[in-house]
Design a protein around this motif. Structure first.
Motif, PDB file in Angstrom:
ATOM      1  N   SER A 187       0.825  -1.206   0.000  1.00 22.90           N
ATOM      2  CA  SER A 187       0.000   0.000   0.000  1.00 22.90           C
ATOM      3  C   SER A 187       0.862   1.260   0.000  1.00 22.90           C
ATOM      4  N   LYS A 188       0.435   2.245  -0.763  1.00 11.82           N
ATOM      5  CA  LYS A 188       1.145   3.520  -0.769  1.00 11.82           C
ATOM      6  C   LYS A 188       0.945   4.285   0.538  1.00 11.82           C
ATOM      7  N   PHE A 189      -0.003   3.850   1.373  1.00  8.36           N
ATOM      8  CA  PHE A 189      -0.251   4.503   2.644  1.00  8.36           C
ATOM      9  C   PHE A 189       0.424   3.793   3.813  1.00  8.36           C
ATOM     10  N   ALA A 190       1.253   2.794   3.533  1.00  2.00           N
ATOM     11  CA  ALA A 190       2.122   2.210   4.550  1.00  2.00           C
ATOM     12  C   ALA A 190       3.402   3.028   4.597  1.00  2.00           C
ATOM     13  N   GLY A 191       3.899   3.290   5.799  1.00  2.00           N
ATOM     14  CA  GLY A 191       5.145   4.046   5.904  1.00  2.00           C
ATOM     15  C   GLY A 191       6.277   3.392   5.151  1.00  2.00           C
ATOM     16  N   ALA A 192       6.258   2.060   5.089  1.00  2.00           N
ATOM     17  CA  ALA A 192       7.324   1.320   4.403  1.00  2.00           C
ATOM     18  C   ALA A 192       7.420   1.660   2.926  1.00  2.00           C
ATOM     19  N   ALA A 193       6.356   2.196   2.341  1.00  2.00           N
ATOM     20  CA  ALA A 193       6.368   2.516   0.909  1.00  2.00           C
ATOM     21  C   ALA A 193       7.394   3.591   0.575  1.00  2.00           C
ATOM     22  N   GLU A 194       7.750   4.442   1.540  1.00  2.00           N
ATOM     23  CA  GLU A 194       8.780   5.460   1.279  1.00  2.00           C
ATOM     24  C   GLU A 194      10.124   4.824   0.994  1.00  2.00           C
ATOM     25  N   GLN A 195      10.397   3.667   1.608  1.00  2.00           N
ATOM     26  CA  GLN A 195      11.678   2.989   1.425  1.00  2.00           C
ATOM     27  C   GLN A 195      11.612   1.875   0.381  1.00  2.00           C
ATOM     28  N   LEU A 196      10.516   1.119   0.381  1.00  2.00           N
ATOM     29  CA  LEU A 196      10.440  -0.081  -0.447  1.00  2.00           C
ATOM     30  C   LEU A 196       9.844   0.235  -1.813  1.00  2.00           C
ATOM     31  N   ARG A 197      10.545   1.052  -2.546  1.00  2.00           N
ATOM     32  CA  ARG A 197      10.017   1.564  -3.809  1.00  2.00           C
ATOM     33  C   ARG A 197       9.958   0.512  -4.908  1.00  2.00           C
ATOM     34  N   GLU A 198      10.725  -0.584  -4.778  1.00  2.00           N
ATOM     35  CA  GLU A 198      10.711  -1.634  -5.807  1.00  2.00           C
ATOM     36  C   GLU A 198       9.559  -2.610  -5.617  1.00  2.00           C
ATOM     37  N   ALA A 199       8.790  -2.464  -4.555  1.00  2.00           N
ATOM     38  CA  ALA A 199       7.556  -3.238  -4.428  1.00  2.00           C
ATOM     39  C   ALA A 199       6.548  -2.728  -5.457  1.00  2.00           C
ATOM     40  N   LEU A 200       5.479  -3.468  -5.668  1.00  2.00           N
ATOM     41  CA  LEU A 200       4.383  -2.982  -6.505  1.00  2.00           C
ATOM     42  C   LEU A 200       3.480  -2.140  -5.601  1.00  2.00           C
ATOM     43  N   ILE A 201       3.557  -0.821  -5.753  1.00  4.85           N
ATOM     44  CA  ILE A 201       2.854   0.106  -4.870  1.00  4.85           C
ATOM     45  C   ILE A 201       1.430   0.313  -5.383  1.00  4.85           C
ATOM     46  N   VAL A 202       0.451   0.154  -4.482  1.00  5.12           N
ATOM     47  CA  VAL A 202      -0.957   0.220  -4.898  1.00  5.12           C
ATOM     48  C   VAL A 202      -1.770   1.124  -3.976  1.00  5.12           C
ATOM     49  N   ASN A 203      -2.922   1.532  -4.485  1.00  8.89           N
ATOM     50  CA  ASN A 203      -3.914   2.246  -3.689  1.00  8.89           C
ATOM     51  C   ASN A 203      -4.793   1.200  -2.991  1.00  8.89           C
ATOM     52  N   PRO A 204      -4.754   1.114  -1.649  1.00  9.05           N
ATOM     53  CA  PRO A 204      -5.483   0.037  -0.962  1.00  9.05           C
ATOM     54  C   PRO A 204      -6.995   0.152  -1.062  1.00  9.05           C
ATOM     55  N   TYR A 205      -7.497   1.298  -1.501  1.00  6.70           N
ATOM     56  CA  TYR A 205      -8.930   1.492  -1.662  1.00  6.70           C
ATOM     57  C   TYR A 205      -9.435   1.075  -3.038  1.00  6.70           C
ATOM     58  N   ASP A 206      -8.521   0.746  -3.944  1.00  4.98           N
ATOM     59  CA  ASP A 206      -8.872   0.430  -5.330  1.00  4.98           C
ATOM     60  C   ASP A 206      -8.702  -1.067  -5.572  1.00  4.98           C
ATOM     61  N   ALA A 207      -9.810  -1.817  -5.501  1.00  2.00           N
ATOM     62  CA  ALA A 207      -9.743  -3.271  -5.651  1.00  2.00           C
ATOM     63  C   ALA A 207      -9.209  -3.664  -7.023  1.00  2.00           C
ATOM     64  N   GLY A 208      -9.588  -2.926  -8.055  1.00  2.30           N
ATOM     65  CA  GLY A 208      -9.114  -3.244  -9.395  1.00  2.30           C
ATOM     66  C   GLY A 208      -7.611  -3.066  -9.536  1.00  2.30           C
ATOM     67  N   GLU A 209      -7.073  -2.014  -8.912  1.00  3.58           N
ATOM     68  CA  GLU A 209      -5.628  -1.779  -8.976  1.00  3.58           C
ATOM     69  C   GLU A 209      -4.864  -2.864  -8.232  1.00  3.58           C
TER      70      GLU A 209
END
Length: 479
Positions: A388-410
């Motif tokens: 999730s892009k709203f997890a603090g870890a997203a600032e560091q773990l940029r090579e993960a697949l970053i998603v909007n947790p409110y968007d089921a399709g994404e």
């Protein structure tokens, strides 16, 4: 000689080699490496209104000082102001706030009790580190007792936007309490910016530099210090063979199936129902994965006395049943739901055996599970982290697949991409993620924060601005 004093809501078992929870993982090792004192609640609730004496236990060079809460304190300080006011508001859920005056008074009183238990134990050169949203008022109470030690505060959960924080009941009092610390630390640069903007909009604080502010004659350092994990320890656990996990992995390989995994506390901030709906969307949109994609959701019980948690549990169970009812076959269930805690060593093996890690909280301070999933992977055949892009870890773990947790399709599209990602890309992403979590591990976090605290200006505030309704100087502690 400098000694580290930790003050936190709960105290972990110092003797345990493997701790569960961000705070325990982050600071138990720091204490074990030198002389230290850890003060906090022992998790017990007394049956009456008496205040039993704090219990002292020595663990080589570390001493723990723990005490019980009364039933009223547990109800109003812990379940009340901490978890029905601060927790939901800091996670952007103002709709879930339940506030009353008893909550506010109990929060101030219990913070005072923490300070009064800790203060007689302090030595001249102690470095004090206070943790998390339960104890925002502790520095203020220590200052009243005469402490001029350097006191740092670290917030493990998100700090909300200025608009949200200004809607929190007693936010001015909370702000003034925070400004009695010498160092205020946050998980991410976003949290730090939120705090800065709140101060601009709601105080007369002077900004000296990016990391120094001036308030009521005191200079305070602020900064972002993202917490890490013990990467080597978690990777070592993941490498050990668990017969049951290995047998299940081999079965999936033979049948051509893939496993997605999530492991969270059962909490409305973690986005568990949203994630289950996203998995249903994945099966609806990509029918080729029916019969071969399995989603394992581990949700350990949490704060079961709070109504919002009972509701989220019922919703999640209903959703899991609905997905299985729609798509399950006699030899395949798309959703496996476990509502209990799993030992950390077994969890590490489950992460290693899972092709996709689904970590999609609606809001999270850091989320160490994301880092643990990365640490657990086999470098030659690693899984893919969907974050999730709203997890603090997203600032560091940029090579993960970053998603909007409110968007089921994404999220569903990210699941598809993760399931089909070529091995070379998976290796490259994992290598960069692993390098980053190794560089900013738990020890880096400890060292960076404590070094900043040592360098922070130290000064006793001559005037402490009170919020009278949050104060009760008649409060006393037995013993």
């Amino acid at each position: 000689m400098e000694r580290l004093v930790i003050i936190s809501n709960r105290v972990a078992e110092i003797g345990e080699k493997t701790q569960i929870g961000g705070l325990a993982v982050g600071i138990a090792d720091a204490l074990r490496r030198g002389e230290g004192l850890w003060v906090g609640w022992n998790g017990c609730v007394s049956s009456d209104d008496e205040y039993p004496a704090a219990r002292r236990r020595d663990h080589k060079t570390v001493t723990t000082l723990t005490f019980s809460l009364t039933q009223e304190e547990h109800e109003n300080y812990y379940l009340g102001f901490s978890n029905r006011v601060l927790w939901p508001s800091f996670h952007y859920r103002l709709d879930l706030i339940e506030f009353n005056e008893d909550f506010a008074q109990a929060y101030a009183s219990v913070n005072r009790r923490f300070a009064r238990i800790a203060f007689p134990e302090l030595k001249k050169d102690d470095l004090i580190w206070v943790h998390d949203y339960h104890l925002i008022g502790v520095a203020r109470e220590l200052r009243k007792l005469g402490s001029n030690h350097k006191i740092g505060f670290f917030l493990h959960i998100p700090f909300p936007s200025a608009e949200i924080f200004s809607a929190v009941p007693r936010h001015e009092w909370l702000r003034n309490c925070l400004l009695e610390f010498d160092l205020i630390g946050f998980q991410t640069s976003r949290d730090l910016e939120n705090f800065r903007f709140y101060l601009v909009e709601n105080s007369d604080v002077e900004f000296i530099s990016d990391d120094l502010i001036r308030a009521s004659g005191r200079t305070i350092r602020i900064g972002a210090f993202p917490i890490g994990i013990d990467v080597a320890q978690f990777a070592e656990m993941a490498e050990k063979v668990d017969d049951a996990v290995e047998l299940e992995r081999m079965r999936r390989d033979v049948l051509g199936r893939i496993q997605m995994i999530s492991a969270d506390r059962l909490d409305y901030s973690k986005g568990l129902p949203d994630r289950t709906r996203a998995f249903l969307e994945f099966l609806n949109t990509y029918p080729e994965y029916r019969g071969c994609a399995e989603y394992l959701q581990i949700a350990s019980p949490s704060r079961e006395d709070v109504p919002a948690y009972t509701e989220i549990k019922a919703e999640l169970e209903q959703l899991a049943g609905a997905v299985n009812g729609k798509y399950a076959e006699f030899n395949w269930s798309p959703v496996q739901y476990i509502n209990r805690s799993i030992p950390r060593d077994k969890l590490a093996c489950l992460f290693r055996a899972s092709r996709i890690g689904l970590i999609t909280p609606l809001r999270d301070g850091m989320n160490l599970v994301a880092k643990e999933y990365v640490a657990a992977q086999h470098p030659g055949d690693p899984g893919v982290l969907v974050l999730s892009k709203f997890a603090g870890a997203a600032e560091q773990l940029r090579e993960a697949l970053i998603v909007n947790p409110y968007d089921a399709g994404e999220i569903a599209a990210a699941m598809k991409r993760a399931a089909t990602m070529p091995l070379q890309e998976r290796r490259e992403r994992h290598q960069r993620l692993l390098e980053r979590i190794r560089r900013t591990d738990a020890r880096w976090w400890q060292t960076t924060f404590l070094e900043a605290l040592r360098k922070a200006p130290c000064g006793f505030s001559e005037t402490i601005r009170d919020c009278p309704r949050m104060e009760d100087d008649a409060y006393t502690v037995a013993g």
